[in-house]
Design a protein around this motif. Structure first.
Motif, PDB file in Angstrom:
ATOM      1  N   ARG A  81      -4.311   4.520  16.149  1.00 45.40           N
ATOM      2  CA  ARG A  81      -5.280   4.971  15.140  1.00 45.40           C
ATOM      3  C   ARG A  81      -4.510   5.867  14.176  1.00 45.40           C
ATOM      4  N   VAL A  82      -4.634   5.576  12.879  1.00 44.95           N
ATOM      5  CA  VAL A  82      -3.873   6.355  11.904  1.00 44.95           C
ATOM      6  C   VAL A  82      -4.745   7.056  10.872  1.00 44.95           C
ATOM      7  N   GLN A  83      -5.955   6.563  10.671  1.00 47.80           N
ATOM      8  CA  GLN A  83      -6.781   7.167   9.631  1.00 47.80           C
ATOM      9  C   GLN A  83      -8.246   6.884   9.903  1.00 47.80           C
ATOM     10  N   LEU A 113      -2.528  13.449  15.675  1.00 47.85           N
ATOM     11  CA  LEU A 113      -2.921  14.648  14.937  1.00 47.85           C
ATOM     12  C   LEU A 113      -3.482  14.282  13.565  1.00 47.85           C
ATOM     13  N   MET A 114      -2.775  13.437  12.833  1.00 49.28           N
ATOM     14  CA  MET A 114      -3.215  13.059  11.487  1.00 49.28           C
ATOM     15  C   MET A 114      -4.545  12.294  11.537  1.00 49.28           C
ATOM     16  N   TYR A 115      -4.711  11.454  12.551  1.00 47.30           N
ATOM     17  CA  TYR A 115      -5.971  10.721  12.697  1.00 47.30           C
ATOM     18  C   TYR A 115      -7.128  11.690  12.902  1.00 47.30           C
ATOM     19  N   TRP A 116      -6.974  12.626  13.844  1.00 43.79           N
ATOM     20  CA  TRP A 116      -8.072  13.560  14.132  1.00 43.79           C
ATOM     21  C   TRP A 116      -8.339  14.493  12.954  1.00 43.79           C
ATOM     22  N   LEU A 168      -6.281   1.174  12.193  1.00 45.41           N
ATOM     23  CA  LEU A 168      -5.246   1.099  13.226  1.00 45.41           C
ATOM     24  C   LEU A 168      -4.040   0.399  12.631  1.00 45.41           C
ATOM     25  N   ALA A 169      -2.842   0.839  13.012  1.00 37.91           N
ATOM     26  CA  ALA A 169      -1.626   0.248  12.450  1.00 37.91           C
ATOM     27  C   ALA A 169      -0.564   0.066  13.525  1.00 37.91           C
ATOM     28  N   ILE A 175       0.830  -1.199   0.000  1.00 43.24           N
ATOM     29  CA  ILE A 175       0.000   0.000   0.000  1.00 43.24           C
ATOM     30  C   ILE A 175       0.865   1.249   0.000  1.00 43.24           C
ATOM     31  N   LYS A 176       0.229   2.340  -0.382  1.00 42.75           N
ATOM     32  CA  LYS A 176       0.917   3.628  -0.399  1.00 42.75           C
ATOM     33  C   LYS A 176      -0.004   4.655   0.246  1.00 42.75           C
ATOM     34  N   ARG A 177       0.160   4.811   1.544  1.00 41.61           N
ATOM     35  CA  ARG A 177      -0.592   5.799   2.300  1.00 41.61           C
ATOM     36  C   ARG A 177       0.410   6.595   3.119  1.00 41.61           C
ATOM     37  N   TRP A 178      -0.020   7.678   3.687  1.00 45.64           N
ATOM     38  CA  TRP A 178       0.938   8.515   4.419  1.00 45.64           C
ATOM     39  C   TRP A 178       1.584   7.751   5.565  1.00 45.64           C
TER      40      TRP A 178
END
Length: 195
Positions: free
Chosen positions: A138-140, A171-174, A155-156, A69-72
């Protein structure tokens, strides 16, 4: 154990269906509970399915798929955890934690995955708490496809990294939650439409 050949994918799917009846009563209808055995097999693909058995009855299951995968929060090889289920009368007996332990050992032996991740319904707070206690973050926050009327939480975990910037992840999750809930309704429907 890893699913033996004599356990059919229909048996695994029957476990999914029974386990997710509880979620449906809470208003969360997980897509995996509607797949056929053949669709489940295809969805797991080159991954591995694990089962807990009582005699010849599948009472619990979990799987993982190898993905790139390619996610932030992840670029490259990952293990996607999926198809987790324990039928109601066997819940609370540590079957799920034992299934996860066997699955994690398999992922670690495989050694391809730099990231392990799972996607669950926003309302499935019980599962989120289990993974948070086991080092996941939690990441996204995301919408789910039109067939599912709920938001998802991803979650990762990074088993090979010794340090993870937790404040950045939070921060990125919220931020993702704010953006998704502002733009989308559950089921990938735009909240505001022009014209």
């Amino acid at each position: 154990m890893k699913k033996p050949d004599w356990v059919s994918w229909d048996n695994v799917q029957e476990c999914q269906r029974k386990a997710h009846e509880v979620n449906r009563k809470k208003g969360v209808d997980m897509n995996c509970s509607h797949l056929t055995g053949e669709q489940l097999k295809k969805d797991v693909g080159d991954g591995i399915c694990f089962v807990a058995l009582d005699g010849k009855t599948v009472v619990g299951t979990c799987s993982y798929k190898n993905s790139s995968i390619k996610r932030w929060w992840c670029k490259g090889n990952s293990a996607y955890l999926c198809m987790d289920a324990v039928i109601p009368e066997y819940q609370g007996l540590k079957i799920y934690s034992q299934l996860c332990e066997v699955r994690n050992e398999s992922i670690e032996k495989d050694a391809r995955a730099t990231t392990i991740w799972i996607n669950t319904a926003e309302k499935n707070t019980k599962l989120q708490q289990i993974y948070l206690k086991n080092g996941y973050q939690r990441v996204q926050f995301s919408y789910t496809g039109p067939e599912a009327l709920y938001y998802s939480v991803i979650l990762a975990k990074w088993p090979k990294m010794t340090t993870v910037e937790r404040s950045y992840l939070r921060l990125m999750y919220w931020l993702s939650k704010l953006v998704i809930k502002t733009i989308w309704k559950p089921g990938k429907r735009l909240r505001f439409s022009i014209g």
